[in-house]
Design a protein around this motif. Structure first.
Motif, mmCIF file in Angstrom:
data_model
loop_
_atom_site.group_PDB
_atom_site.id
_atom_site.type_symbol
_atom_site.label_atom_id
_atom_site.label_comp_id
_atom_site.label_asym_id
_atom_site.label_seq_id
_atom_site.Cartn_x
_atom_site.Cartn_y
_atom_site.Cartn_z
ATOM 1 N N LEU A 1 0.827 -1.196 0.000
ATOM 2 C CA LEU A 1 0.000 0.000 0.000
ATOM 3 C C LEU A 1 0.868 1.257 0.000
ATOM 4 N N GLY A 2 1.921 1.254 0.806
ATOM 5 C CA GLY A 2 2.797 2.422 0.869
ATOM 6 C C GLY A 2 3.443 2.721 -0.462
ATOM 7 N N ALA A 3 3.890 1.686 -1.172
ATOM 8 C CA ALA A 3 4.501 1.886 -2.488
ATOM 9 C C ALA A 3 3.486 2.457 -3.478
ATOM 10 N N ALA A 4 2.258 1.972 -3.409
ATOM 11 C CA ALA A 4 1.217 2.477 -4.300
ATOM 12 C C ALA A 4 0.922 3.942 -4.013
ATOM 13 N N LEU A 5 0.930 4.338 -2.753
ATOM 14 C CA LEU A 5 0.665 5.732 -2.397
ATOM 15 C C LEU A 5 1.787 6.663 -2.830
ATOM 16 N N LEU A 6 3.029 6.156 -2.823
ATOM 17 C CA LEU A 6 4.161 6.998 -3.191
ATOM 18 C C LEU A 6 4.179 7.358 -4.673
ATOM 19 N N VAL A 7 3.586 6.534 -5.529
ATOM 20 C CA VAL A 7 3.616 6.812 -6.963
ATOM 21 C C VAL A 7 2.392 7.584 -7.442
ATOM 22 N N THR A 8 1.499 7.953 -6.546
ATOM 23 C CA THR A 8 0.294 8.690 -6.934
ATOM 24 C C THR A 8 0.424 10.156 -6.567
ATOM 25 N N GLN A 9 -0.404 10.984 -7.160
ATOM 26 C CA GLN A 9 -0.468 12.398 -6.788
ATOM 27 C C GLN A 9 -1.694 12.610 -5.914
ATOM 28 N N GLN A 10 -1.523 13.399 -4.870
ATOM 29 C CA GLN A 10 -2.624 13.662 -3.955
ATOM 30 C C GLN A 10 -3.625 14.620 -4.578
ATOM 31 N N HIS A 11 -4.873 14.390 -4.304
ATOM 32 C CA HIS A 11 -5.923 15.349 -4.612
ATOM 33 C C HIS A 11 -7.029 15.140 -3.587
ATOM 34 N N PHE A 12 -7.766 16.177 -3.360
ATOM 35 C CA PHE A 12 -8.786 16.126 -2.328
ATOM 36 C C PHE A 12 -10.147 16.425 -2.947
ATOM 37 N N VAL A 13 -11.125 15.675 -2.535
ATOM 38 C CA VAL A 13 -12.489 15.903 -2.977
ATOM 39 C C VAL A 13 -13.254 16.454 -1.788
ATOM 40 N N ARG A 14 -13.818 17.624 -1.969
ATOM 41 C CA ARG A 14 -14.598 18.240 -0.902
ATOM 42 C C ARG A 14 -16.070 18.150 -1.280
ATOM 43 N N CYS A 15 -16.819 17.434 -0.504
ATOM 44 C CA CYS A 15 -18.243 17.269 -0.774
ATOM 45 C C CYS A 15 -19.033 18.297 0.031
ATOM 46 N N ILE A 16 -19.877 19.017 -0.657
ATOM 47 C CA ILE A 16 -20.712 20.035 -0.023
ATOM 48 C C ILE A 16 -22.165 19.591 -0.151
ATOM 49 N N LYS A 17 -22.860 19.511 0.958
ATOM 50 C CA LYS A 17 -24.278 19.138 0.945
ATOM 51 C C LYS A 17 -25.119 20.404 0.821
ATOM 52 N N PRO A 18 -26.109 20.418 -0.057
ATOM 53 C CA PRO A 18 -26.902 21.631 -0.260
ATOM 54 C C PRO A 18 -27.873 21.935 0.878
ATOM 55 N N ASN A 19 -28.251 20.909 1.648
ATOM 56 C CA ASN A 19 -29.158 21.137 2.773
ATOM 57 C C ASN A 19 -29.024 19.984 3.749
ATOM 58 N N SER A 20 -29.535 20.163 4.936
ATOM 59 C CA SER A 20 -29.407 19.119 5.956
ATOM 60 C C SER A 20 -30.570 18.130 5.950
ATOM 61 N N THR A 21 -31.599 18.436 5.180
ATOM 62 C CA THR A 21 -32.788 17.578 5.181
ATOM 63 C C THR A 21 -32.810 16.554 4.046
ATOM 64 N N LYS A 22 -31.811 16.611 3.162
ATOM 65 C CA LYS A 22 -31.698 15.692 2.025
ATOM 66 C C LYS A 22 -32.889 15.769 1.075
ATOM 67 N N THR A 23 -33.456 16.947 0.956
ATOM 68 C CA THR A 23 -34.574 17.138 0.032
ATOM 69 C C THR A 23 -34.039 17.706 -1.281
ATOM 70 N N PRO A 24 -34.567 17.249 -2.420
ATOM 71 C CA PRO A 24 -34.091 17.749 -3.707
ATOM 72 C C PRO A 24 -34.559 19.179 -3.960
ATOM 73 N N HIS A 25 -33.796 19.884 -4.783
ATOM 74 C CA HIS A 25 -34.126 21.248 -5.219
ATOM 75 C C HIS A 25 -34.260 22.222 -4.054
ATOM 76 N N SER A 26 -33.489 22.016 -3.009
ATOM 77 C CA SER A 26 -33.531 22.890 -1.837
ATOM 78 C C SER A 26 -32.106 23.265 -1.453
ATOM 79 N N LEU A 27 -31.796 24.544 -1.502
ATOM 80 C CA LEU A 27 -30.463 25.017 -1.175
ATOM 81 C C LEU A 27 -30.531 25.914 0.050
#
Length: 87
Positions: A1-27
């Motif tokens: 696993l360590g060798a595999a991580l050393l040959v990759t480039q880091q990137h981060f995915v930031r997930c933003i939730k539009p609302n706390s109620t999980k309802t569609p079309h609501s921001l």
């Protein structure tokens, strides 16, 4: 696993939730703003606007700073990541 991580480039995915109620079309703007502030997205944008890159690709780094080792061109031979480490 360590060798595999050393040959990759880091990137981060930031997930933003539009609302706390999980309802569609609501921001909930305050909810989204709170998440962005917590993740530090504003600070990253300010750094980028000021002209400071967070991370350069190895090839770009070598192109920019190859003048530092103009008297030792052998340091830049090989894969870009290894050459950047030697630089």
């Amino acid at each position: 696993l360590g060798a595999a991580l050393l040959v990759t480039q880091q990137h981060f995915v930031r997930c933003i939730k539009p609302n706390s109620t999980k309802t569609p079309h609501s921001l909930d703007a305050a909810y989204v703003q709170r998440q962005l502030r917590y993740l530090g997205v504003g600070a990253v944008l300010e750094i980028g606007r000021a002209g400071y890159q967070v991370k350069l690709p190895y090839a770009s780094f070598l192109g920019r700073y190859r003048c530092v080792v103009f008297d030792q061109p052998g340091l830049l031979d090989g894969p870009p990541r290894e050459a950047a480490d030697r630089l």
